[in-house]
Design a protein around this motif. Structure first.
Motif, PDB file in Angstrom:
ATOM      1  N   GLN A 124       0.775  -1.074  -0.116  1.00 50.98           N
ATOM      2  CA  GLN A 124      -0.041   0.060  -0.048  1.00 50.98           C
ATOM      3  C   GLN A 124       0.828   1.321   0.055  1.00 50.98           C
ATOM      4  N   LEU A 125       0.547   2.428  -0.819  1.00 45.69           N
ATOM      5  CA  LEU A 125       1.211   3.478  -0.943  1.00 45.69           C
ATOM      6  C   LEU A 125       0.580   4.700  -0.156  1.00 45.69           C
ATOM      7  N   LYS A 126       1.134   5.719   0.360  1.00 48.49           N
ATOM      8  CA  LYS A 126       0.550   6.871   0.941  1.00 48.49           C
ATOM      9  C   LYS A 126      -0.126   7.644   0.085  1.00 48.49           C
ATOM     10  N   GLU A 127      -1.430   7.841   0.126  1.00 50.46           N
ATOM     11  CA  GLU A 127      -2.216   8.606  -0.629  1.00 50.46           C
ATOM     12  C   GLU A 127      -1.752   9.969  -0.619  1.00 50.46           C
ATOM     13  N   GLY A 128      -1.418  10.516   0.287  1.00 51.10           N
ATOM     14  CA  GLY A 128      -1.248  12.071   0.183  1.00 51.10           C
ATOM     15  C   GLY A 128       0.268  12.329  -0.572  1.00 51.10           C
ATOM     16  N   GLU A 129       1.118  11.311  -0.919  1.00 56.07           N
ATOM     17  CA  GLU A 129       2.573  11.425  -1.660  1.00 56.07           C
ATOM     18  C   GLU A 129       2.368  10.798  -2.772  1.00 56.07           C
ATOM     19  N   MET A 130       1.394  10.716  -3.562  1.00 62.50           N
ATOM     20  CA  MET A 130       1.523   9.906  -4.914  1.00 62.50           C
ATOM     21  C   MET A 130       2.271  10.497  -5.940  1.00 62.50           C
ATOM     22  N   GLU A 131       2.378  11.729  -5.800  1.00 63.12           N
ATOM     23  CA  GLU A 131       3.030  12.677  -6.894  1.00 63.12           C
ATOM     24  C   GLU A 131       4.489  12.540  -6.934  1.00 63.12           C
ATOM     25  N   LEU A 132       5.054  12.283  -5.683  1.00 60.09           N
ATOM     26  CA  LEU A 132       6.618  12.208  -5.488  1.00 60.09           C
ATOM     27  C   LEU A 132       7.118  10.464  -5.172  1.00 60.09           C
ATOM     28  N   PRO A 133       8.410  10.148  -5.589  1.00 52.53           N
ATOM     29  CA  PRO A 133       8.581   8.979  -4.843  1.00 52.53           C
ATOM     30  C   PRO A 133       8.623   8.887  -3.515  1.00 52.53           C
ATOM     31  N   GLN A 134       8.210   7.656  -3.126  1.00 58.08           N
ATOM     32  CA  GLN A 134       8.121   7.401  -1.570  1.00 58.08           C
ATOM     33  C   GLN A 134       8.803   6.083  -1.364  1.00 58.08           C
ATOM     34  N   LEU A 135       9.162   6.001   0.131  1.00 58.71           N
ATOM     35  CA  LEU A 135       9.476   4.793   0.575  1.00 58.71           C
ATOM     36  C   LEU A 135       8.453   3.885   0.843  1.00 58.71           C
TER      37      LEU A 135
END
Length: 291
Positions: A124-135
């Motif tokens: 699962q990815l963080k919805e608030g940081e979809m535009e940037l690469p995230q850990l």
């Protein structure tokens, strides 16, 4: 002592009372009990044809929603899952559900697959940081990777500045011959290779590429790619099959060229008549109407 005559079976009478129905796929006529109606659009087909149609689409993975086989269906209906369960084997239904789930994950921007071939969990990815690469940390194998390039997490470095080295454990980018699943180099859809040659075509974007190096084979009609380089002799076909394939391709192009060459004199002879007819038609349009 008289007895009443016993009733006798009359097949002609039963056929008259039970009219036959026509199947749009095989054009055969069958009694109603041999037909299946799709609930969404009420289109009717023989049960055998509809079963073979559903099994073929599931096996090839062409559609995740099985549409009505009638191309002119007015309601564009789809078969429901409970309808398919009654006509195909459980193994096919498991494959259908797996394909549906894989497509849902691919289309969901908040979910991604763990790049480890030994895990294959959904992360699962963080919805608030979809535009940037995230850990992203896999909840199953605890692997940490970048959501954008799917490589090891590279904090403080952009993906384009980070040298991408395919992970040995990644089943999607690994060029190992035994890798069963990879991603299309164009649309990134997951592709499973059970058997066959190394020339692959993505069913989603129709890109043709090499299974081992993922290089495009769009313009390589003769499969010269497998004559040299790291993929030499890895096509998976015998030399005789490759020669026969190339002979067919060359024969097709030669046939078109010969046909054009033979037809060119007739085109030159017919061209004045065509132009003359066109001029007469144009002149006739300009003439005033008779009074």
């Amino acid at each position: 002592m008289s007895t009443a005559p016993s009733a006798r079976y009359c097949p002609t009478r039963d056929l008259a009372l039970d009219p036959l129905m026509s199947c749009k796929l095989c054009l055969g006529e069958f009694p109603q009990e041999h037909m299946t109606t799709i609930s969404q659009c009420q289109c009717v087909f023989c049960s055998l044809c509809l079963k073979q149609y559903v099994e073929f689409l599931i096996k090839e993975g062409l559609e995740t929603a099985i549409s009505c086989p009638d191309s002119a269906c007015p309601k564009h209906g789809h078969l429901l899952e409970n309808e398919m369960e009654g006509m195909v084997a459980e193994e096919s239904m498991q494959r259908y559900r797996r394909l549906q789930f894989e497509r849902e994950v691919l289309l969901d921007p908040c979910r991604t697959w763990c790049p480890s071939s030994s895990c294959q969990a959904v992360c699962q990815l963080k919805e608030g940081e979809m535009e940037l690469p995230q850990l992203v940390q896999c909840s199953v194998c605890r692997l940490e990777f970048c959501s954008a390039c799917r490589d090891d997490w590279h904090k403080g470095h952009a993906c384009q500045d980070n040298i991408f080295l395919p992970r040995v454990t990644s089943s999607f980018y690994n060029s190992d011959d035994d890798t069963p699943i990879k991603r299309c180099p164009k649309c990134k859809v997951y592709i499973e290779r059970d058997k066959g040659c190394a020339q692959m075509m993505c069913k989603n974007c129709k890109r043709t590429f090499c299974w081992y190096c993922l290089e495009s084979l769009e313009d390589d009609f003769l499969l010269i790619h497998y004559d040299e380089g790291p993929c030499r002799n890895k096509l998976g076909l015998s030399r005789a099959s490759v020669i026969w394939h190339r002979t067919q391709v060359v024969g097709i192009f030669a046939g078109f060229g010969l046909l054009l060459l033979l037809a060119s004199p007739f085109l030159l002879i017919a061209s004045p008549f065509v132009l003359c007819c066109k001029c007469k038609c144009s002149k006739g349009d300009d003439d005033p109407l008779p009074t």
